[in-house]
Design a protein around this motif. Structure first.
Motif, mmCIF file in Angstrom:
data_model
loop_
_atom_site.group_PDB
_atom_site.id
_atom_site.type_symbol
_atom_site.label_atom_id
_atom_site.label_comp_id
_atom_site.label_asym_id
_atom_site.label_seq_id
_atom_site.Cartn_x
_atom_site.Cartn_y
_atom_site.Cartn_z
ATOM 1 N N PHE B 228 0.834 -1.191 0.000
ATOM 2 C CA PHE B 228 0.000 0.000 0.000
ATOM 3 C C PHE B 228 0.879 1.255 0.000
ATOM 4 C CE2 PHE B 228 -2.356 3.338 2.215
ATOM 5 C CZ PHE B 228 -3.532 3.334 1.511
ATOM 6 N N PRO B 229 0.623 2.276 -0.817
ATOM 7 C CA PRO B 229 -0.448 2.440 -1.803
ATOM 8 C C PRO B 229 -0.042 2.076 -3.234
ATOM 9 C CG PRO B 229 0.598 4.547 -1.408
ATOM 10 C CD PRO B 229 1.402 3.531 -0.653
ATOM 11 N N LEU B 230 0.966 1.239 -3.401
ATOM 12 C CA LEU B 230 1.403 0.852 -4.752
ATOM 13 C C LEU B 230 0.848 -0.530 -5.120
ATOM 14 C CD1 LEU B 230 5.119 2.061 -4.486
ATOM 15 C CD2 LEU B 230 3.322 3.121 -5.823
ATOM 16 N N HIS B 231 -0.317 -0.832 -4.614
ATOM 17 C CA HIS B 231 -0.869 -2.184 -4.767
ATOM 18 C C HIS B 231 -1.873 -2.296 -5.899
ATOM 19 C CE1 HIS B 231 -3.911 0.072 -2.598
ATOM 20 N NE2 HIS B 231 -4.780 -0.786 -3.089
ATOM 21 N N THR B 232 -2.309 -1.156 -6.463
ATOM 22 C CA THR B 232 -3.514 -1.171 -7.300
ATOM 23 C C THR B 232 -3.408 -2.091 -8.525
ATOM 24 O OG1 THR B 232 -2.627 0.836 -8.229
ATOM 25 C CG2 THR B 232 -4.408 1.093 -6.670
ATOM 26 N N TRP B 233 -2.193 -2.329 -8.996
ATOM 27 C CA TRP B 233 -2.045 -3.165 -10.192
ATOM 28 C C TRP B 233 -2.369 -4.636 -9.913
ATOM 29 C CZ3 TRP B 233 1.551 -7.079 -9.720
ATOM 30 C CH2 TRP B 233 2.453 -6.962 -8.648
ATOM 31 N N LEU B 234 -2.105 -5.087 -8.706
ATOM 32 C CA LEU B 234 -2.127 -6.534 -8.430
ATOM 33 C C LEU B 234 -3.490 -7.195 -8.666
ATOM 34 C CD1 LEU B 234 -0.470 -8.987 -7.418
ATOM 35 C CD2 LEU B 234 -1.185 -8.402 -5.135
ATOM 36 N N PRO B 235 -4.577 -6.662 -8.091
ATOM 37 C CA PRO B 235 -5.849 -7.356 -8.299
ATOM 38 C C PRO B 235 -6.372 -7.235 -9.726
ATOM 39 C CG PRO B 235 -5.945 -5.827 -6.454
ATOM 40 C CD PRO B 235 -4.721 -5.502 -7.219
ATOM 41 N N TYR B 236 -5.797 -6.316 -10.502
ATOM 42 C CA TYR B 236 -6.305 -6.100 -11.859
ATOM 43 C C TYR B 236 -5.523 -6.861 -12.927
ATOM 44 C CZ TYR B 236 -9.452 -2.664 -10.008
ATOM 45 O OH TYR B 236 -10.461 -2.068 -9.307
ATOM 46 N N THR B 237 -4.643 -7.729 -12.490
ATOM 47 C CA THR B 237 -3.844 -8.455 -13.479
ATOM 48 C C THR B 237 -4.526 -9.752 -13.888
ATOM 49 O OG1 THR B 237 -2.657 -9.392 -11.632
ATOM 50 C CG2 THR B 237 -1.602 -7.571 -12.766
ATOM 51 N N MET B 238 -5.786 -9.901 -13.499
ATOM 52 C CA MET B 238 -6.459 -11.174 -13.738
ATOM 53 C C MET B 238 -6.880 -11.366 -15.194
ATOM 54 S SD MET B 238 -5.974 -12.102 -10.889
ATOM 55 C CE MET B 238 -5.522 -11.288 -9.391
ATOM 56 N N ASP B 239 -6.757 -10.300 -15.990
ATOM 57 C CA ASP B 239 -7.082 -10.479 -17.394
ATOM 58 C C ASP B 239 -5.977 -11.234 -18.137
ATOM 59 O OD1 ASP B 239 -9.247 -8.475 -16.897
ATOM 60 O OD2 ASP B 239 -9.441 -8.765 -19.063
ATOM 61 N N GLY B 240 -4.848 -11.378 -17.500
ATOM 62 C CA GLY B 240 -3.769 -12.190 -18.078
ATOM 63 C C GLY B 240 -4.138 -13.659 -17.965
ATOM 64 N N PRO B 241 -3.429 -14.526 -18.697
ATOM 65 C CA PRO B 241 -3.728 -15.955 -18.607
ATOM 66 C C PRO B 241 -3.529 -16.490 -17.178
ATOM 67 C CG PRO B 241 -2.157 -15.478 -20.365
ATOM 68 C CD PRO B 241 -2.315 -14.234 -19.592
ATOM 69 N N THR B 242 -4.328 -17.489 -16.809
ATOM 70 C CA THR B 242 -4.244 -18.057 -15.459
ATOM 71 C C THR B 242 -2.821 -18.521 -15.096
ATOM 72 O OG1 THR B 242 -6.547 -18.635 -15.388
ATOM 73 C CG2 THR B 242 -5.108 -19.912 -13.981
ATOM 74 N N LYS B 300 -9.850 -12.038 -8.343
ATOM 75 C CA LYS B 300 -9.573 -10.733 -7.745
ATOM 76 C C LYS B 300 -9.453 -10.870 -6.229
ATOM 77 C CE LYS B 300 -11.084 -6.018 -8.442
ATOM 78 N NZ LYS B 300 -12.215 -5.179 -8.796
ATOM 79 N N SER B 301 -10.305 -11.728 -5.689
ATOM 80 C CA SER B 301 -10.252 -11.985 -4.252
ATOM 81 C C SER B 301 -8.899 -12.602 -3.878
ATOM 82 C CB SER B 301 -11.395 -12.915 -3.886
ATOM 83 O OG SER B 301 -11.413 -13.150 -2.527
ATOM 84 N N SER B 305 -5.858 -11.294 -1.513
ATOM 85 C CA SER B 305 -5.264 -12.208 -0.529
ATOM 86 C C SER B 305 -3.740 -12.173 -0.659
ATOM 87 C CB SER B 305 -5.809 -13.625 -0.763
ATOM 88 O OG SER B 305 -4.885 -14.583 -0.373
ATOM 89 N N THR B 306 -3.264 -12.180 -1.903
ATOM 90 C CA THR B 306 -1.810 -12.088 -2.123
ATOM 91 C C THR B 306 -1.267 -10.785 -1.551
ATOM 92 O OG1 THR B 306 -1.953 -13.420 -4.115
ATOM 93 C CG2 THR B 306 0.001 -12.046 -3.896
ATOM 94 N N MET B 307 -2.027 -9.706 -1.748
ATOM 95 C CA MET B 307 -1.588 -8.401 -1.217
ATOM 96 C C MET B 307 -1.421 -8.496 0.302
ATOM 97 S SD MET B 307 -3.680 -4.835 -1.408
ATOM 98 C CE MET B 307 -3.281 -3.502 -0.282
ATOM 99 N N GLY B 308 -2.397 -9.098 0.969
ATOM 100 C CA GLY B 308 -2.311 -9.260 2.421
ATOM 101 C C GLY B 308 -1.092 -10.092 2.820
ATOM 102 N N GLN B 309 -0.865 -11.172 2.074
ATOM 103 C CA GLN B 309 0.281 -12.050 2.375
ATOM 104 C C GLN B 309 1.607 -11.310 2.171
ATOM 105 O OE1 GLN B 309 0.429 -15.118 3.518
ATOM 106 N NE2 GLN B 309 -1.726 -15.728 3.470
ATOM 107 N N MET B 310 1.642 -10.491 1.119
ATOM 108 C CA MET B 310 2.868 -9.712 0.871
ATOM 109 C C MET B 310 3.101 -8.713 2.008
ATOM 110 S SD MET B 310 4.303 -10.846 -1.786
ATOM 111 C CE MET B 310 3.717 -12.446 -1.330
#
Lengths: 248, 560
Positions: B228-242, B300-301, B305-310
């Motif tokens: 935080f506050p450089l986290h915004t990219w992480l949950p939005y990377t889900m459009d990439g392949p699994t 996204k969830s 979760s990854t953000m919290g773990q990081m």
């Protein structure tokens, strides 16, 4: 230190607003050979003038003038869409950083080599613009998108050249930036890093509007295989020469 | 042995070249080639760590050039090379079938190989320049992997966000490298770290080099590890392949923890920076977890979760538990990789069959309904869940390292471990079961096994990564606070947790601590959280203003 000579050098290692002359000249000539020659030769004259004036220029107003010019043109680069013009502004921004090396008291050879390193990407961009103009009539980003699927070889070339334009590893620009930064004080380094960040932003915007995006129905000819290999050879040679220069 | 180290980043590069050159001739069989090279890379990394432990010769360094281009073999690089090669291999194998119907199949494997090479070079780099090259290359490869589907506008947009944040993280590391080089006059890590430890108070232009460099490295780590506050990219990377999501959430996002460990000699002399790591990590863990609560998209969830773990990982560094952060990132990587790959399957299944899976676990987790009420009395369960985790945690750590409790950082970690344990036990005792007592005992047994296992492995790992006991001690010491501040913080945290538990208890009885008095505030808070605190919108507005300014000035100056 000869201030008059340095002011004259400000035309060749472009300092704003003297830089407008360089940009005007690049826009004036449409032939790619002249444009490439201009990009390669013009800043070398500036280096000669700076050396004649005497280096190092530490504490000089020219150091900050160069830095402000670099970051100013990098910011302006964000909204430029014509590839030739993009190459000119990138060159202006990059060449202006040479003042940092001059301020550090870089060796003569290093100064000339750095300018060549910075000139590689803009020169290649001029060639890419020519290739696009021949196919599309103009070289604007956003004119044709989705090149990665339609014309993969040309898209690959655009991508590699734009990565070099963003001074990313292992392009010559990357090593020039590192050489410059490792010899500088922290304050100029911060401005140079901001310039670097803006190059990346501008470069990805250009990629988004050319290589990425939905496919076009237009029937565009891809780069012939032989030409693609020739360009690959030129890029590999530039990288290898740089690796040798940087000590590997 | 060190020469073998060169093969580790080199093999994936060779693989990428072969995939590119042979794609036209052998078509989709390039995937097998890429997987095969992945297996070889993994075996080389495994062999290297085995030989390193068996030979007991200590770290070694080898350069190929006059000024840069080197690899460093030490416990951190050896273990991370094995982990990265392992995760990459899993993702390669999974992608062979998963990506079969996607366009750009060969390009994907080429990029995957190049990304693997970049990360392997990053973890094995032996000097500042090589490290910077790898650090920058990870950003580039991430951009192209996330934008694998070149026709997807959202995919490219989010790849761009990631790239730009990564660039923000790349550049402070350059500045840190500049400062360290100017202060100590060395590029290679062994010389640099020796000089740094010998004279940690060297100044450059009036600034303490070690502390300033550590602060800049921390900023780099924050950007790459979505703090935080450089986290915004992480949950939005889900459009990439699994598979890319899996690789990113399991491996790439851990770069922050690795870079902090790599520069441990700078951090051990920068106690203020360690406190900053703790605060930022804590904020990130809390905000990531809160934002996760309002997500209805599984990937996204998992992103939050990854953000919290990081956040936890950075926080562990902040309390001086550097090796625990590495252990955490490996453990987190393992379960997050498998979860992401499974979520891809789950989404695929859901698209094929629109019926929602109904089972007791789903009913409990998603519908928030318990099955039959258990016969265990609430108060007894409350006491068990409070006391048992504490006893297990204290005993497990006492058994492996009695002096553990003399370190402030260890107490903080035990505190977090205890609260997490309580929450897990408290939540799971309400699961539907025919024999609730037996179920509770099994849960307690599992918990005990996990804690004991974690403690033993964690402490063994610590002595492997940082064999010098004095250095380990210095890390914990640098992270320490004065006794009054520390005690005050523990009491404050204890009170917050207590209020949380009371609130949670009342909520389960559909009551509220404050009645309806704060309904409006709660709704405002909910909308703020569901809009992800408007941070991404703020960045968007800022970037639009910069672009608008650029356009205006260009028009005014006639594009010259």
């Amino acid at each position: 230190m000869n201030t008059l000579l340095l002011l004259l050098a400000g035309f060749f290692l472009p300092l704003f607003p003297l830089s407008m002359a360089f940009n005007w000249l690049l826009g004036r000539f449409s032939h790619p050979v002249i444009r490439v020659a201009l990009i390669l030769v013009w800043p070398q004259i500036g280096v000669l003038l700076v050396l004649a004036a005497g280096v190092p220029l530490s504490g000089s107003v020219f150091l900050w003038w160069g830095l402000i010019t670099a970051v100013f043109y990098a910011w302006r680069l964000l909204t430029v869409r014509e590839l030739g013009q993009w190459a000119a502004m990138l060159a202006t921004s990059a060449f202006a950083l040479t003042w940092v090396m001059a301020a550090n008291g870089a060796w003569v050879v290093d100064l000339h080599a750095s300018v060549i390193g910075f000139a590689v990407a803009p020169a290649l961009l001029v060639v890419v613009a020519m290739l696009l103009e021949r196919r599309l009539g103009a070289a604007y980003s956003g004119l044709v998108t989705g090149m990665a699927r339609d014309i993969p070889r040309l898209a690959g070339l655009i991508t590699v050249v734009l990565l070099a334009a963003m001074a990313l590893p292992i392009s010559p620009g990357f090593f020039v930036m590192l050489t410059m930064l490792f010899g500088s004080d922290p304050a100029p380094v911060i401005v140079a890093l901001l310039t670097w960040l803006l190059w990346s932003w501008a470069g990805t915007r250009l990629l988004r509007d050319t290589v990425f995006g939905p496919r076009n129905d237009k029937n565009i000819a891809d780069l012939p295989v032989a030409q693609a290999w020739a360009f690959a050879g030129v890029i590999v040679a530039a990288v290898v020469l740089n690796l040798i220069w940087t000590g590997v | 042995m060190v020469k073998l180290q060169w093969l580790i980043p080199l093999l994936p590069v060779i693989s990428a070249l072969l995939v590119h050159l042979l794609a036209g001739r052998i078509g989709k069989r390039v995937a097998q080639l890429s997987v095969g090279m992945g297996v070889v890379t993994f075996l080389v990394a495994l062999w290297q760590i085995v030989v390193y432990i068996a030979s007991d010769q200590g770290p070694s360094w080898l350069g190929i050039g006059a000024s840069w281009g080197s690899v460093y073999l030490d416990p951190l690089s050896a273990i991370m090379a094995l982990v990265v090669a392992g995760f990459s291999l899993i993702v390669h194998i999974y992608s062979v079938r998963y990506m079969a119907e996607e366009p750009g199949y060969a390009r994907f494997f080429m990029l995957l190989d190049l990304m693997t090479a970049s990360i392997l070079l990053f973890v094995t780099a032996g000097d500042l320049i090589t490290l910077l090259i790898a650090w920058h290359l990870v950003s580039v490869m991430m951009y192209f992997l996330l934008g694998q589907n070149t026709e997807s506008r959202p995919g490219e947009r989010y790849a761009f966000w990631t790239f730009l944040t990564y660039r923000i993280g790349d550049l402070p590391l350059v500045l840190a490298a500049v400062l360290l080089f100017q202060a100590y006059g060395a590029l290679d890590f062994p010389t640099l770290f020796d000089r740094l430890m010998a004279d940690p108070h060297t100044e450059v232009l009036g600034m303490p080099a070690a502390i300033t460099a550590a602060g800049l490295i921390a900023v780099s780590a924050f950007a790459k590890s979505a703090q935080f506050p450089l986290h915004t990219w992480l949950p939005y990377t889900m459009d990439g392949p699994t598979p890319v999501s899996a690789l990113m959430h399991a491996g790439i996002v851990n770069a922050g923890g690795i870079i902090i460990n790599r520069f441990a000699p700078a951090f051990v002399n920068a106690d203020g920076v360690l406190h900053l790591l703790f605060v930022v990590g804590l904020l990130t863990a809390v905000i990531g977890s809160v934002l996760m609560l309002t997500q209805n998209d599984i990937k996204k969830s998992l992103g939050y979760s990854t953000m919290g773990q990081m956040g936890f990982m950075i926080m562990e560094c902040g309390v001086g538990a550097f090796s625990l952060a590495v252990f955490h990132l490996i453990a987190h990587g393992m379960f997050k990789a498998t979860m992401f790959l499974s979520s891809g399957d789950l989404i695929g299944d859901a698209r094929r069959h629109d019926d929602v899976p109904q089972n007791p676990l789903y009913t409990f987790l998603v519908d928030r309904k318990t099955g039959k009420p258990t016969r265990l009395p609430w108060l007894a369960i409350g006491l068990v869940t409070l006391i048992v985790p504490l006893v297990i945690l204290l005993l497990a750590h006492w058994a492996v390292s009695p002096d553990f409790f003399q370190k402030q950082g260890a107490i903080v970690l035990l505190f977090f471990g205890w609260i997490t344990g309580v929450q897990v036990l408290f939540a799971t005792h309400r699961l539907d079961a025919t024999n609730p007592v037996r179920m509770m005992l099994m849960i307690l047994l599992s918990f005990a096994l996990i804690v004991i296992g974690y403690s033993i492995i964690g402490h063994t790992f610590e002595t492997f990564l940082y064999p010098d006991a004095a250095f380990r001690e210095a890390l914990y010491h640098a992270a320490g606070l004065d006794a009054v501040t520390f005690d005050g913080l523990v009491i404050l945290l204890g009170l917050i947790v207590l209020v949380g538990w009371i609130g949670s208890y009342l909520a389960s009885r559909e009551e509220s601590l404050f009645g309806n008095r704060f309904t409006e505030l709660r709704l405002t808070l909910y909308s703020l959280i569901s809009r992800e605190l408007y941070i991404a919108d703020l960045y968007e507005r800022l970037s639009q203003a910069l672009l608008e300014g650029s356009k205006r000035i260009n028009v005014w100056m006639r594009w010259r």
